[in-house]
Write an enzyme that holds these catalytic residues in place. Structure first.
Site, PDB file in Angstrom:
ATOM      1  N   SER A   1       0.830  -1.200   0.000  1.00  0.00           N
ATOM      2  CA  SER A   1       0.000   0.000   0.000  1.00  0.00           C
ATOM      3  C   SER A   1       0.862   1.246   0.000  1.00  0.00           C
ATOM      4  O   SER A   1       1.966   1.269   0.571  1.00  0.00           O
ATOM      5  CB  SER A   1      -0.897   0.007   1.244  1.00  0.00           C
ATOM      6  OG  SER A   1      -1.554   1.252   1.391  1.00  0.00           O
TER       7      SER A   1
ATOM      8  N   TYR B   1      -2.405   0.253   9.886  1.00  0.00           N
ATOM      9  CA  TYR B   1      -2.539  -0.382   8.578  1.00  0.00           C
ATOM     10  C   TYR B   1      -1.269  -0.191   7.747  1.00  0.00           C
ATOM     11  O   TYR B   1      -0.698  -1.152   7.214  1.00  0.00           O
ATOM     12  CB  TYR B   1      -3.739   0.189   7.830  1.00  0.00           C
ATOM     13  CG  TYR B   1      -3.788  -0.227   6.387  1.00  0.00           C
ATOM     14  CD1 TYR B   1      -4.072  -1.543   6.028  1.00  0.00           C
ATOM     15  CD2 TYR B   1      -3.531   0.682   5.361  1.00  0.00           C
ATOM     16  CE1 TYR B   1      -4.099  -1.937   4.701  1.00  0.00           C
ATOM     17  CE2 TYR B   1      -3.561   0.297   4.030  1.00  0.00           C
ATOM     18  CZ  TYR B   1      -3.843  -1.011   3.713  1.00  0.00           C
ATOM     19  OH  TYR B   1      -3.864  -1.403   2.397  1.00  0.00           O
TER      20      TYR B   1
ATOM     21  N   LYS C   1       1.513  -3.129   6.553  1.00  0.00           N
ATOM     22  CA  LYS C   1       1.903  -3.409   5.175  1.00  0.00           C
ATOM     23  C   LYS C   1       3.420  -3.315   4.999  1.00  0.00           C
ATOM     24  O   LYS C   1       4.028  -4.115   4.269  1.00  0.00           O
ATOM     25  CB  LYS C   1       1.189  -2.454   4.226  1.00  0.00           C
ATOM     26  CG  LYS C   1      -0.278  -2.779   4.014  1.00  0.00           C
ATOM     27  CD  LYS C   1      -0.453  -4.126   3.333  1.00  0.00           C
ATOM     28  CE  LYS C   1      -1.876  -4.409   2.954  1.00  0.00           C
ATOM     29  NZ  LYS C   1      -2.048  -5.688   2.221  1.00  0.00           N
TER      30      LYS C   1
END
Length: 325
Positions: A117, A141, A145
């Protein structure tokens, strides 16, 4: 031989599955349906309803279907929500990736394409993000990643894993009318849902240092994205060495107001967006170059903004959502 697609019943994953089929590769889907739909899996494609935290289920799927490589898309993908649910995010995205890699090592699978991402960059202080731009994630998040990328790197060092990670920003559009983005957090579904309810779509801030005052981001078509995942898989299967990471970026970006204008044009629904306050932490512009991916992964922006909106709109209507005339 086949390729395992984790999260293959989701919006992006189901497009990757179809791209694999079109390229003559046999996909196998593992998905726990926490955000995907079984009906998104094409007829005849093996489907395993399991979480990537279940190593035994992963190993069984790999052995039963002669899997030679993995495209890893499964994960908890909501950056904002991850701030409130950090433990869940790390369990799904870090432990899940580690478990998948354990299953791959146990069964001799040596290739993986990882869906990373652009959240790994945080808020970069550059006009155009490249693969060399420093990473500074600002949410669990984004951190999860980046850790996933590190896991691939370290397993490659230890075991010779063939791998690459693809970083991207906002994925939109549809490659076929039966596949739509159902996320409650992504811009296109939020705009369409507001219109369906007779409401007014919202722009969060119109006083940024951008040409029209609204935030500028990369928006890339899901079918273009799926194509480059498959090219990466093909090259890893052939034993080619790819870069550790690639950005799948547009190079110029699109503003939120431009998206609103395109939605009005495509749908024929006249509306004036509500201007809401800025959201904390939203940078004015984040846009990445896709030059490296264009060189190695046949990456290209094959769809313009209008076709992105039009395809997403068709798929959303096909899902049975009623909109005003």
């Amino acid at each position: 031989m086949s390729w395992l697609v984790t999260g293959g019943a989701g919006y992006i994953g189901s497009h990757v599955v179809r791209a694999l089929q079109a390229d003559g590769l046999a996909p196998v889907v593992v998905d726990d349906l926490s955000s995907g739909f079984e009906r998104f899996v094409p007829e005849g494609v093996p489907f395993v309803n399991a979480t990537i935290l279940d190593q035994a289920a992963l190993e069984t799927a790999i052995k039963d279907h002669g899997v030679e490589g993995v495209i890893h898309l499964a994960g908890f993908k909501y950056a904002g929500v991850s701030v409130q649910r950090p433990l869940h995010t790390y369990a799904q995205n870090v432990q899940g990736t580690a478990t998948l890699l354990e299953a791959m090592m146990a069964t001799g699978v040596g290739s993986i394409v990882f869906s990373s991402s652009a959240a790994t960059f945080g808020t970069p202080d550059v006009d155009l993000v490249t693969e060399d731009t420093p990473t500074n994630p600002e949410s669990p998040y984004g951190e999860s990643k980046l850790i996933g990328e590190w896991l691939l790197r370290d397993v490659a060092t230890a075991h010779g894993l063939g791998h690459t990670s693809l970083r991207y920003f906002n994925v939109v559009g549809s490659g076929t009318p039966e596949l739509f983005d159902a996320s409650p957090h992504n811009l296109f579904p939020l705009v369409f849902d507001a219109l369906a309810k007779g409401g007014t779509p919202r722009i969060n801030g119109d006083d940024y240092a951008t040409p029209d005052g609204t935030c500028v981001r990369d928006y890339v078509h899901v079918a273009d994205l799926a194509h480059s995942h498959v090219v990466a898989a093909r090259k890893l299967a052939a034993g080619e060495t790819l870069e550790r990471v690639y950005n799948l970026g547009s190079g110029d970006g699109v503003s939120v107001r431009q998206i609103m204008d395109a939605v009005r044009d495509v749908t024929g629904i006249d509306f004036t967006p509500e201007i809401a306050p800025r959201r904390p932490g939203d940078p004015a512009r984040i846009v990445a170059t896709g030059e490296l991916a264009a060189r190695d992964l046949d990456w290209a922006m094959r769809h313009d903004l209008r076709s992105m909106v039009a395809s997403a709109w068709e798929a959303r209507q096909n899902a049975g959502v009623n909109y005003p005339n």
